[in-house]
Design an enzyme around this catalytic site. Structure first.
Site, mmCIF file in Angstrom:
data_model
loop_
_atom_site.group_PDB
_atom_site.id
_atom_site.type_symbol
_atom_site.label_atom_id
_atom_site.label_comp_id
_atom_site.label_asym_id
_atom_site.label_seq_id
_atom_site.Cartn_x
_atom_site.Cartn_y
_atom_site.Cartn_z
ATOM 1 N N LYS A 112 -3.285 7.437 -2.484
ATOM 2 C CA LYS A 112 -2.541 6.523 -3.354
ATOM 3 C C LYS A 112 -3.046 6.566 -4.799
ATOM 4 C CE LYS A 112 -0.670 3.594 0.224
ATOM 5 N NZ LYS A 112 -1.213 4.201 1.464
HETATM 6 C C1 LIG Z 1 -0.521 4.560 2.614
HETATM 7 C C2 LIG Z 1 -1.198 5.508 3.522
HETATM 8 C C3 LIG Z 1 -0.471 6.327 4.425
HETATM 9 C C4 LIG Z 1 1.034 6.234 4.554
HETATM 10 O O1 LIG Z 1 1.691 6.707 3.410
HETATM 11 P P1 LIG Z 1 3.244 6.390 3.185
HETATM 12 O O2 LIG Z 1 3.579 6.948 1.847
HETATM 13 O O3 LIG Z 1 3.358 4.894 3.219
HETATM 14 O O4 LIG Z 1 4.001 7.024 4.287
HETATM 15 C C5 LIG Z 1 -1.190 7.227 5.186
HETATM 16 N N1 LIG Z 1 -2.535 7.323 5.123
HETATM 17 C C6 LIG Z 1 -3.258 6.547 4.275
HETATM 18 C C7 LIG Z 1 -4.730 6.695 4.263
HETATM 19 C C8 LIG Z 1 -2.634 5.618 3.450
HETATM 20 O O5 LIG Z 1 -3.365 4.851 2.617
#
Ligand SMILES: *Cc1c(COP(=O)(O)O)cnc(C)c1O
Length: 462
Positions: A112
């Site tokens: 993220k």
């Molecule tokens: C947010 C997240 C996901 C999922 O990602 P999306 O874009 O919501 O599908 C997977 N793994 C981790 C570690 C995350 O923080």
């Protein structure tokens, strides 16, 4: 470039407006009116350039006149300067034909950061220019909140309030939210579950007097600018394995469908992606929907990959928009059905989804087994989310097309689950090794809308 709503009943906006708004007024999500194309020549030319230069070339056609080229290059440079790896998104080989794209070298150790660091810099630039301030409020089950706080800490034009469920995030996640010292950062521990935090944030957006009074802004995963930032690493990783002259496939651990949808955009831009595999944990609504056409939430079962414990996958609406031939009315209708309990994707739309997406599920034992097996075979320690991806990728691999699995978080972010599975305690990277010694600052709040709104108003008055 104009942005239109997936439900077709909101005004079209510029990139900057769509970024600052997040959700469209008709309840839909913003998408570009048309998808810019990269030719084989353009893609080949990404070979050997820096991550930042590739990011500039891939994203530039989307931003219109929001920033000049020099401004945008500056924004990108500042966004990724704090990453702990010069390649930003390095690719590791696990096995013949199976590769791991490490997306966890950012400041909060999850993918993220790629999007959040970029939109932090874009918000700051754009707000300084207009002389405005905003108040960012978000709910988190852990990773989004820590990434948002890290991205907006110390910025002049922004206050950031993050609600997380008290006692229900990992210690590393909590400390990443509670240890920043900047006064524009506010970690709020709410008495309740993630769903309560999320519901209070929605209430604040629906309280128009409050919303306008504090100039509320949202940075959750439906923000188009976040999706866009994630398109870049599909290009850089595919090019390093021979694209555009060789096809590649991707497996993506999925919750809100933002990351895997970015892969879909990369494919529509011209990147030769063979398959996009949606990997879910035991909360497998997306796998069930892609298998049967039926999308019906039936409660979340907490797992060791908590960032994917989701039943209402907000960005899936964007995929449905294309699957339904860009028919906003049809999307609006299925979303109304969802409010009433669930929907069934039409046969035509399901076929369209399956032209691009495959899917698979990984239960808790399989997740632990994948951590153990990968450690044994290659010495790579996976976080539980990445392990879900690796398990599903192994089942779906095709001998002729290289598979890239996205590693979405660093194992040290989920040390208990990793240690239980592998016997190895994953250490934090040296640059944040003192996280456990830093002072924490957090405000405990009741699950009560007016109390939370009062607190926010008081804090931003100073
Ligand atoms: C947010 C997240 C996901 C999922 O990602 P999306 O874009 O919501 O599908 C997977 N793994 C981790 C570690 C995350 O923080």
């Amino acid at each position: 470039m104009k942005y239109i709503s997936t439900r077709g009943r909101a005004p079209s906006l510029s990139f900057e407006e769509a970024m600052l708004t997040g959700l469209a007024r008709d309840g839909g999500l913003y998408l570009p009116e048309s998808i810019p194309q990269m030719s084989a020549e353009d893609i080949r030319a990404l070979g050997g350039v820096s991550y930042e230069e590739a990011a500039f070339r891939v994203m530039r056609p989307y931003i219109g006149d929001a920033f000049t080229d020099d401004e945008f290059r500056g924004i990108i440079a500042r966004a990724y300067a704090g990453f702990g790896h010069a390649a930003r998104a390095p690719l590791k080989q696990l096995d013949s034909g199976h590769f791991l794209l490490e997306l966890f070298h950012g400041p909060t150790l999850a993918f993220k950061d790629f999007a959040m660091q970029l939109i932090g810099q874009m918000f700051e630039f754009s707000l300084k220019r207009s002389g405005k301030r905003v108040c960012i409020v978000g709910a988190t089950s852990g990773d989004t909140g820590s990434a948002a706080i890290e991205a907006f800490r110390g910025l002049d034009a922004v206050d950031v309030f993050i609600l997380y469920p008290h006692g229900r995030v990992s210690e590393v996640q909590r400390r990443q939210m509670t240890t920043p010292v900047e006064s524009n950062v506010h970690a709020l521990a709410i008495d309740g579950h993630f769903d309560d935090a999320q519901a209070r944030v929605k209430d604040m957006f629906n309280d128009f007097e409050f919303r306008d009074g504090v100039r509320l802004a949202g940075v959750n995963s439906i923000n188009w600018a976040r999706v866009l930032a994630q398109v870049v690493y599909y290009f850089t990783s595919a090019v390093s394995l021979g694209a555009p002259d060789r096809k590649v496939s991707f497996t993506v651990p999925t919750g809100n469908f933002g990351d895997v949808f970015a892969g879909y955009i990369a494919k529509r831009m011209g990147l030769p992606i063979d398959r996009l595999v949606v990997a879910t944990n035991q909360n497998d609504i997306l796998h069930r929907c892609l298998s049967t056409g039926d999308y019906r939430p039936d409660g979340v079962a907490p797992s060791i990959s908590p960032s994917m414990d989701i039943q209402v996958s907000s960005n899936f609406e964007r995929a449905l928009y294309y699957a339904y031939g860009q028919d906003g009315n049809a999307v609006g209708q299925v979303m109304d059905e969802l409010k009433a309990g669930g929907f069934t994707v039409s046969q035509g739309a399901l076929e369209a989804l399956r032209e691009t997406f495959d899917s698979g599920r990984c239960d808790e034992d399989q997740t632990r087994a994948a951590i153990r097996a990968t450690w044994g075979a290659s010495g790579e320690l996976l976080c539980p989310h990445s392990a879900v991806g690796v398990h599903v990728a192994e089942a779906q691999r095709d001998a002729h097309v290289p598979m890239i699995t996205l590693a979405t978080a660093h194992p040290a972010k989920f040390p208990a689950a990793v240690e239980e599975a592998s016997g190895i305690h994953p250490p934090l990277p040296a640059r944040m090794a003192d996280l456990y010694e830093r002072d924490e600052r957090v405000t405990r709040v009741a699950n009560d809308l007016s109390a939370i709104e009062t607190l926010i108003k008081e804090r931003i008055a100073h």
